[in-house]
Design an enzyme around this catalytic site. Structure first.
Site, mmCIF file in Angstrom:
data_model
loop_
_atom_site.group_PDB
_atom_site.id
_atom_site.type_symbol
_atom_site.label_atom_id
_atom_site.label_comp_id
_atom_site.label_asym_id
_atom_site.label_seq_id
_atom_site.Cartn_x
_atom_site.Cartn_y
_atom_site.Cartn_z
ATOM 1 N N ALA A 123 50.862 44.978 42.581
ATOM 2 C CA ALA A 123 50.950 46.003 41.543
ATOM 3 C C ALA A 123 50.665 47.396 42.080
ATOM 4 O O ALA A 123 50.982 48.385 41.424
ATOM 5 C CB ALA A 123 49.979 45.686 40.406
ATOM 6 N N ARG B 120 51.210 35.137 38.204
ATOM 7 C CA ARG B 120 51.839 35.347 39.506
ATOM 8 C C ARG B 120 51.357 34.320 40.530
ATOM 9 O O ARG B 120 50.275 33.752 40.401
ATOM 10 C CB ARG B 120 51.505 36.744 40.038
ATOM 11 C CG ARG B 120 52.128 37.869 39.235
ATOM 12 C CD ARG B 120 51.692 39.217 39.779
ATOM 13 N NE ARG B 120 50.246 39.384 39.673
ATOM 14 C CZ ARG B 120 49.535 40.257 40.376
ATOM 15 N NH1 ARG B 120 50.137 41.040 41.261
ATOM 16 N NH2 ARG B 120 48.241 40.361 40.210
ATOM 17 N N PHE C 97 28.527 38.291 33.450
ATOM 18 C CA PHE C 97 27.907 37.780 34.680
ATOM 19 C C PHE C 97 26.443 37.463 34.393
ATOM 20 O O PHE C 97 25.841 38.041 33.476
ATOM 21 C CB PHE C 97 27.986 38.833 35.795
ATOM 22 C CG PHE C 97 29.315 38.906 36.500
ATOM 23 C CD1 PHE C 97 29.409 38.678 37.869
ATOM 24 C CD2 PHE C 97 30.489 39.216 35.818
ATOM 25 C CE1 PHE C 97 30.623 38.755 38.542
ATOM 26 C CE2 PHE C 97 31.710 39.293 36.467
ATOM 27 C CZ PHE C 97 31.769 39.061 37.831
ATOM 28 N N TRP D 191 34.179 31.721 32.978
ATOM 29 C CA TRP D 191 33.902 31.233 34.331
ATOM 30 C C TRP D 191 32.924 30.057 34.260
ATOM 31 O O TRP D 191 33.111 29.036 34.909
ATOM 32 C CB TRP D 191 33.315 32.353 35.194
ATOM 33 C CG TRP D 191 33.206 31.979 36.645
ATOM 34 C CD1 TRP D 191 34.114 32.250 37.631
ATOM 35 C CD2 TRP D 191 32.142 31.240 37.277
ATOM 36 N NE1 TRP D 191 33.685 31.732 38.837
ATOM 37 C CE2 TRP D 191 32.483 31.103 38.653
ATOM 38 C CE3 TRP D 191 30.952 30.681 36.829
ATOM 39 C CZ2 TRP D 191 31.669 30.433 39.559
ATOM 40 C CZ3 TRP D 191 30.133 30.004 37.738
ATOM 41 C CH2 TRP D 191 30.493 29.892 39.087
ATOM 42 N N PHE E 200 45.943 44.273 39.002
ATOM 43 C CA PHE E 200 44.995 45.380 39.049
ATOM 44 C C PHE E 200 44.730 45.954 37.650
ATOM 45 O O PHE E 200 44.786 45.230 36.665
ATOM 46 C CB PHE E 200 45.449 46.456 40.031
ATOM 47 C CG PHE E 200 45.524 45.966 41.453
ATOM 48 C CD1 PHE E 200 44.447 45.318 42.035
ATOM 49 C CD2 PHE E 200 46.667 46.139 42.223
ATOM 50 C CE1 PHE E 200 44.499 44.852 43.348
ATOM 51 C CE2 PHE E 200 46.723 45.687 43.532
ATOM 52 C CZ PHE E 200 45.641 45.052 44.095
ATOM 53 N N LYS F 291 40.772 39.937 49.539
ATOM 54 C CA LYS F 291 40.845 39.982 48.079
ATOM 55 C C LYS F 291 40.664 38.609 47.440
ATOM 56 O O LYS F 291 40.058 38.463 46.383
ATOM 57 C CB LYS F 291 42.186 40.581 47.654
ATOM 58 C CG LYS F 291 42.370 40.649 46.133
ATOM 59 C CD LYS F 291 43.714 41.268 45.794
ATOM 60 C CE LYS F 291 43.986 41.177 44.296
ATOM 61 N NZ LYS F 291 44.280 39.816 43.848
ATOM 62 N N LYS G 17 40.059 39.143 35.995
ATOM 63 C CA LYS G 17 41.212 39.197 35.089
ATOM 64 C C LYS G 17 41.964 37.868 35.037
ATOM 65 O O LYS G 17 42.293 37.388 33.946
ATOM 66 C CB LYS G 17 42.138 40.341 35.524
ATOM 67 C CG LYS G 17 43.441 40.446 34.769
ATOM 68 C CD LYS G 17 44.104 41.784 34.979
ATOM 69 C CE LYS G 17 44.242 42.142 36.434
ATOM 70 N NZ LYS G 17 45.114 41.210 37.190
ATOM 71 N N THR H 145 40.784 34.973 35.787
ATOM 72 C CA THR H 145 39.870 33.990 35.187
ATOM 73 C C THR H 145 39.909 34.080 33.666
ATOM 74 O O THR H 145 39.971 33.057 32.970
ATOM 75 C CB THR H 145 38.438 34.210 35.705
ATOM 76 O OG1 THR H 145 38.442 34.131 37.134
ATOM 77 C CG2 THR H 145 37.472 33.182 35.142
#
Length: 562
Positions: free
Chosen positions: A279, A100, A387, A415, A307, A111, A77, A79
């Site tokens: 979150a 954030r 991906f 990415w 999230f 994480k 997210k 990214t």
């Protein structure tokens, strides 16, 4: 013979970046020289005077990036947030990011950070993921200064009659440390204070972090800090920071931190990174000040919420946007083939194999989040974050489903390709914002009862059949009505992995109920936290923390950060 191309780590990519001096990034935004406070060459803080100077300027359009329920397979997210802003800039749009700040707990744990990845990152990445400009340390200090003031007040005669069994304010540290969840303070005799049970939360779960991110000015910050409830008297009356006459000192500790931080992406897109509440515990959004300032400085603000849409987006829309009078023009919902297959029942070890059937089952999770965004009246675009293991058939399955269900969708490869990999998404968004009007509105009225607000979130956002309140929760609701707090919005504390409060229920569970075990009033922040399941406000480290891979080389360069 062909050799396999070596994939660079996020840290390698970030360290090879050629950053512009921060004054040049500020100049892109027409920030005046006296409005920028440099922190070294590539970081800076922006003066709140900007808001007064630009108060009559039209706000830029706010785009919220959210996701399906996260899985160990990854969604990307942050990214996509960075890549989308870079793509908008490539299309010659004046875009700015509002994100954030990462917490050291997840960075050193499992994480990871919050600076994006690959060629869609904010830099200097290692600074941002470590101490940055010290904002989280300032919040930690303010929180713990309040703890010290509370214990000192009790020790010095307890004029307010605080019941030491009902002190609700906890100390904090910006690390995952399960050993600190429950502690006893004041041991060692009369000189050391009054013994009582206490505990530590992680800094990002502190109410001061939530206040920091919802305040609109220094004056508003001080007013909110004054309203914090730290515990209750022997007569069960709430005790506030104002009763302790401490709001001034706490505001003083935060006076520099409250200024938004300016950095840049790998493609020199400006980014404001400020505040970082979790979150799954708090409201999961960057600061209101940074988002509102970004809207004055740019034509498009790309922001994210933590999230999945059941947590961060719900809270952005029901709490942050309502309080700050922010109208999101569109929502980007990030999904990956890998994560959707996990929601369809595929174990992590089998994700590289094509599995159309499991993908179709997992699409039910995506479908629920789309329904949620539509319930708020905001146009939605699905971003399929590609991906290398995704098959053509799997990609086509998602794209076809979206087309059949009148869902806007775009394939993203930010990415690998940076902004160029987000051009289709950016174009889709620009088109939607031209042709579809946002009819944003929160899904419940503040005049509804506490039970009604919780049930609306559970049914509309999670798809639950109902809510069960514990006897303690019922008793607290009655107290909130007595204290005049029942008009506040609800901040749900829930597992991020499932739409339910059971993290094992992936996909789109049905016929489940949400259990509210207790509430935590955050009166300074301006919401009531409803704790579900076994949600923790102080995480623990995994068996092999990410910290074990981190180091510094002989040149002082960071090693092993992602």
């Amino acid at each position: 013979m062909t050799t396999k191309k070596q994939v660079k780590s996020d840290l390698q990519i970030a360290q090879e970046a050629k950053m512009k001096p921060i004054k040049d990034i500020a100049a892109q935004l027409s920030v005046l020289e006296e409005e920028l406070e440099p922190y070294g060459h590539y970081k800076g803080k922006l003066s709140l005077d900007i808001m007064e100077r630009l108060k009559d300027q039209k706000d830029g359009k706010v785009i919220l990036v959210t996701a399906i329920n996260p899985t160990p397979a990854g969604e990307g997210k942050s990214t996509v947030t960075v890549g989308l802003a870079q793509a908008l800039q490539q299309l010659n749009e004046k875009a700015i990011i509002a994100m954030r700040e990462p917490s050291l707990g997840p960075v050193m744990g499992i994480k990871g950070g919050a600076a994006g990845g690959g060629y869609a990152q904010v830099v200097p990445m290692e600074d941002i993921n470590l101490h940055f400009t010290g904002d989280l340390h300032a919040i930690t200090t303010a929180n713990n200064a309040l703890s010290a003031i509370i214990d000192n007040h009790i020790h010095q005669g307890n004029e307010l009659g605080i019941d030491t069994r009902k002190v609700t304010w906890k100390r904090v540290v910006d690390l995952n440390d399960r050993a600190l969840r429950q502690v006893v303070v004041g041991l060692g005799g009369p000189v050391q204070g009054v013994p009582r049970e206490d505990g530590f939360d992680i800094t990002v779960a502190s109410e001061i972090m939530a206040i920091f991110c919802l305040a609109t000015s220094v004056q508003d910050l001080k007013k909110r800090l004054a309203r914090i409830v730290v515990g209750y008297t022997y007569q069960n009356e709430p005790v506030t920071v104002a009763d302790l006459n401490s709001e001034g000192a706490l505001t003083l500790l935060l006076k520099d931190a409250i200024k938004p931080n300016l950095v840049q992406t790998l493609e020199h897109t400006p980014a404001l990174i400020h505040g970082g509440p979790f979150a799954n515990i708090a409201h999961g959004c960057n600061s209101v000040i940074a988002t509102k300032m970004a809207a004055k400085l740019g034509d498009y603000v790309v922001t994210e919420a933590g999230f999945g849409a059941d947590l961060g987006a719900e809270k952005f829309l029901n709490i942050k946007a309502r309080m700050a009078d922010i109208k999101p023009e569109a929502v980007v919902l990030v999904a990956t083939v890998r994560a959707l297959k996990m929601h369809g029942g595929v174990p992590k070890t089998e994700l590289s194999k094509e599995n159309i059937e499991a993908l179709q089952e997992g699409m039910k999770n995506l479908e629920k989040h789309i329904e949620t965004i539509r319930a708020f009246g905001v146009p939605c675009v699905v971003a399929v974050n590609r991906f290398v293991t995704d098959s053509t058939g799997e990609i086509e399955t998602i794209m076809s489903w979206c087309e059949e269900n009148s869902v806007k969708v775009a394939l993203t490869e930010v990415w690998e390709k940076g902004g160029a990999g987000g051009i289709d998404l950016a174009k889709e968004l620009l088109q939607i914002m031209k042709t579809e009007e946002s009819n944003f509105a929160p899904i419940y009225d503040l005049s509804a009862t506490v039970e009604e607000k919780v049930e609306t979130i559970a049914k509309v956002v999670y798809g639950a059949s109902g809510v069960d309140f514990s006897p303690k929760a019922h008793k607290q609701i009655a107290q909130f009505e007595q204290y005049g707090w029942s008009y506040l919005p609800i901040c749900m504390a829930k597992t991020q992995y499932s739409l339910s409060d059971d993290q094992e229920l992936l996909g789109r569970p049905e016929n489940f109920r949400i259990t509210i075990r207790e509430f935590k009033p955050s009166i300074g922040a301006g919401f009531l936290v409803a704790l579900t399941g076994s949600i923790m406000t102080m995480p623990g480290l995994p068996k092999k923390p990410a910290a074990l891979n981190m180091d510094v080389d002989e040149n002082g360069q960071a090693v092993g950060i992602f």
